[in-house]
Design an enzyme around this catalytic site. Structure first.
Site, PDB file in Angstrom:
ATOM      1  N   ASP A  16       0.814  -1.216   0.000  1.00 43.56           N
ATOM      2  CA  ASP A  16       0.000   0.000   0.000  1.00 43.56           C
ATOM      3  C   ASP A  16       0.847   1.265   0.000  1.00 43.56           C
ATOM      4  O   ASP A  16       0.647   2.162  -0.824  1.00 43.56           O
ATOM      5  CB  ASP A  16      -0.936   0.017   1.218  1.00 43.56           C
ATOM      6  CG  ASP A  16      -2.013  -1.055   1.137  1.00 43.56           C
ATOM      7  OD1 ASP A  16      -1.876  -1.968   0.304  1.00 43.56           O
ATOM      8  OD2 ASP A  16      -2.989  -0.969   1.899  1.00 43.56           O
ATOM      9  N   ARG A  98      -0.336   5.958  17.365  1.00 43.50           N
ATOM     10  CA  ARG A  98      -0.550   6.960  16.320  1.00 43.50           C
ATOM     11  C   ARG A  98      -0.062   8.363  16.680  1.00 43.50           C
ATOM     12  O   ARG A  98       0.512   9.051  15.826  1.00 43.50           O
ATOM     13  CB  ARG A  98      -2.023   6.998  15.907  1.00 43.50           C
ATOM     14  CG  ARG A  98      -2.566   5.693  15.305  1.00 43.50           C
ATOM     15  CD  ARG A  98      -1.537   4.888  14.590  1.00 43.50           C
ATOM     16  NE  ARG A  98      -2.071   3.764  13.843  1.00 43.50           N
ATOM     17  CZ  ARG A  98      -1.339   2.777  13.394  1.00 43.50           C
ATOM     18  NH1 ARG A  98      -0.032   2.756  13.639  1.00 43.50           N
ATOM     19  NH2 ARG A  98      -1.870   1.797  12.682  1.00 43.50           N
ATOM     20  N   ASP A 127      -7.711   5.250  12.139  1.00 41.22           N
ATOM     21  CA  ASP A 127      -6.351   5.769  12.060  1.00 41.22           C
ATOM     22  C   ASP A 127      -6.255   7.079  11.290  1.00 41.22           C
ATOM     23  O   ASP A 127      -5.439   7.938  11.612  1.00 41.22           O
ATOM     24  CB  ASP A 127      -5.415   4.727  11.452  1.00 41.22           C
ATOM     25  CG  ASP A 127      -4.985   3.683  12.465  1.00 41.22           C
ATOM     26  OD1 ASP A 127      -5.129   3.942  13.676  1.00 41.22           O
ATOM     27  OD2 ASP A 127      -4.510   2.612  12.052  1.00 41.22           O
ATOM     28  N   SER A 181      -5.838  -8.216   7.883  1.00 37.74           N
ATOM     29  CA  SER A 181      -4.980  -7.037   7.999  1.00 37.74           C
ATOM     30  C   SER A 181      -4.343  -7.020   9.380  1.00 37.74           C
ATOM     31  O   SER A 181      -5.014  -7.270  10.386  1.00 37.74           O
ATOM     32  CB  SER A 181      -5.815  -5.771   7.793  1.00 37.74           C
ATOM     33  OG  SER A 181      -5.047  -4.620   8.046  1.00 37.74           O
TER      34      SER A 181
END
Length: 403
Positions: A16, A98, A127, A181
């Site tokens: 990605d 994050r 996210d 994922s």
């Protein structure tokens, strides 16, 4: 789009973000700086450097930073001082990483003179919110690029076609549909999507990577002690360790004993429900141990206030508001409560369970003199009568008035 001159991309080296890197070069015609954070995800990061170089990134524009100690010391430990749990079960393993990634991206943008930052989060998840709230809180006028909200590469097939067209190497396991994922750091690893999308279906054992199944854990328990200073763990079994080394050790002990697995359906900030399978081995031990040492070192009123505020604090982290003034205000209150949270907890680890066996502290508020069932000279049991009658007064008046 031509107004962007240089962008800092949060880059993993995977399919990605490699596609995003090339897409940025083509779509924005801008210089790209890649940033790869080592948060203890357990992967070799040098391949990300080589892949970035292969895609035309100058060596001085490739950042690979070891942030493990900062992550645990300045993010994980402050969160655990609050005993933060989202929706009663989730220990916020992805959420807490994050704000650090966002902070470092903004720092790199300043260092390199970049006018934009970019992340690879999709438009469906949490996210994107966490990254962007962090960016804007730290650099209000930064340009944010979110490819998944802009491009038409909205399927894995299209991503692979784009990669092949631009000669971007694709890992063999990425050519088919990925089974699920994964996001990982030193605190936890999460799995979502694909084989996990039906919440009725049992997660296959191969989803788990940091713990043995509880049924396969040793038949003999493991006893461990954790020492705390001002609410933070500082030693395991008497051995003083750095924050990252300590969490690594707890992960090993917990994983060997089948501890830390959860299968949940959570409420995302964007409104949908999501099923995830998470492993937080060391964090599960740490939460139990921290609550145990707090139980003898924090006054009842302070402890109950902390517990009342905790869901709000956890929600702020989950929703991406780490850099908000309200989270910092709550943190100051929480940290004040930890000044006397010192001592040692002894736990037994056994087949998926964390069992508190003992706790001690020189700041202990526990008084054996007062609670003993034997005769004592410090407490007059007759004092309870007036205490009960005063507390019962409003109940008696209510009953008298309304029959």
């Amino acid at each position: 789009m031509s107004d962007v001159k240089k962008v800092v991309l949060a880059y993993s080296g995977g399919l990605d973000t490699s596609v995003i890197l090339k897409w940025l070069q083509e779509t924005y015609n801008c210089e790209v700086v890649t940033f790869t954070a080592d948060l203890g995800q357990g992967e070799e990061l040098e391949p990300a450097r080589k892949k970035a170089e292969m895609l035309g990134i100058k060596p001085q524009n490739i950042y690979i930073d070891d942030l493990r100690e900062e992550f645990v010391r300045d993010y994980v430990f402050p969160m655990f001082r609050a005993n933060a749990v989202y929706e009663g079960i989730y220990l916020l393993g992805t959420s807490i990483a994050r704000p650090l990634i966002a902070k470092r991206q903004i720092e790199i943008a300043r260092e390199t003179g970049a006018d934009a930052v970019c992340h690879g989060a999709t438009g469906k998840g949490n996210d994107q919110v966490r990254f962007e709230l962090g960016y804007y809180a730290l650099e209000p006028h930064i340009k944010v690029i979110a490819p998944w909200r802009e491009w038409d590469l909205n399927s894995r097939t299209k991503l692979i076609d784009f990669a092949e067209k631009h000669q971007i190497p694709i890992a063999k396991d990425k050519r088919g549909e990925a089974p699920f994922s994964v996001d990982a750091n030193l605190l936890h690893i999460s799995a979502e999507g694909k084989v996990l999308e039906d919440p009725w279906e049992t997660a296959p054992e191969y989803v788990y990577s940091r713990s043995v199944a509880p049924e396969q854990a040793p038949d003999e328990p493991t006893v461990v002690t954790i020492d705390f200073e001002k609410g933070d763990p500082v030693a395991v079994n008497g051995q003083h360790l750095s924050p990252a080394a300590l969490l690594t050790r707890l992960n090993e002990l917990a994983g060997d004993n089948g501890i830390g697995r959860i299968d949940i359906v959570e409420n995302r900030f964007v409104g949908m429900k999501s099923r995830g399978v998470y492993e937080t081995p060391g964090g599960t031990i740490l939460l139990e141990a921290h609550r145990a040492i707090e139980s003898i070192t924090i006054d009842r009123g302070a402890a109950h206030l902390k517990d009342e505020l905790m869901p709000r604090y956890a929600e702020l982290i989950y929703n991406g508001f780490w850099w908000s003034p309200e989270r910092e205000m709550l943190q100051a209150l929480i940290d004040k409560s930890q000044e006397t949270v010192n001592g040692t907890v002894r736990l037994k680890l056994y087949k998926g369970n964390v069992i508190v066996e003992g706790r001690r502290s020189h700041n202990s508020l526990y008084s054996e003199e007062h609670v003993t069932f034997e005769e004592d000279t410090v407490y007059d049991q007759r004092d309870a009568e007036g205490f009960i009658k005063l507390n019962a007064l409003r109940l008696r008046l209510l009953k008298q008035a309304h029959g």
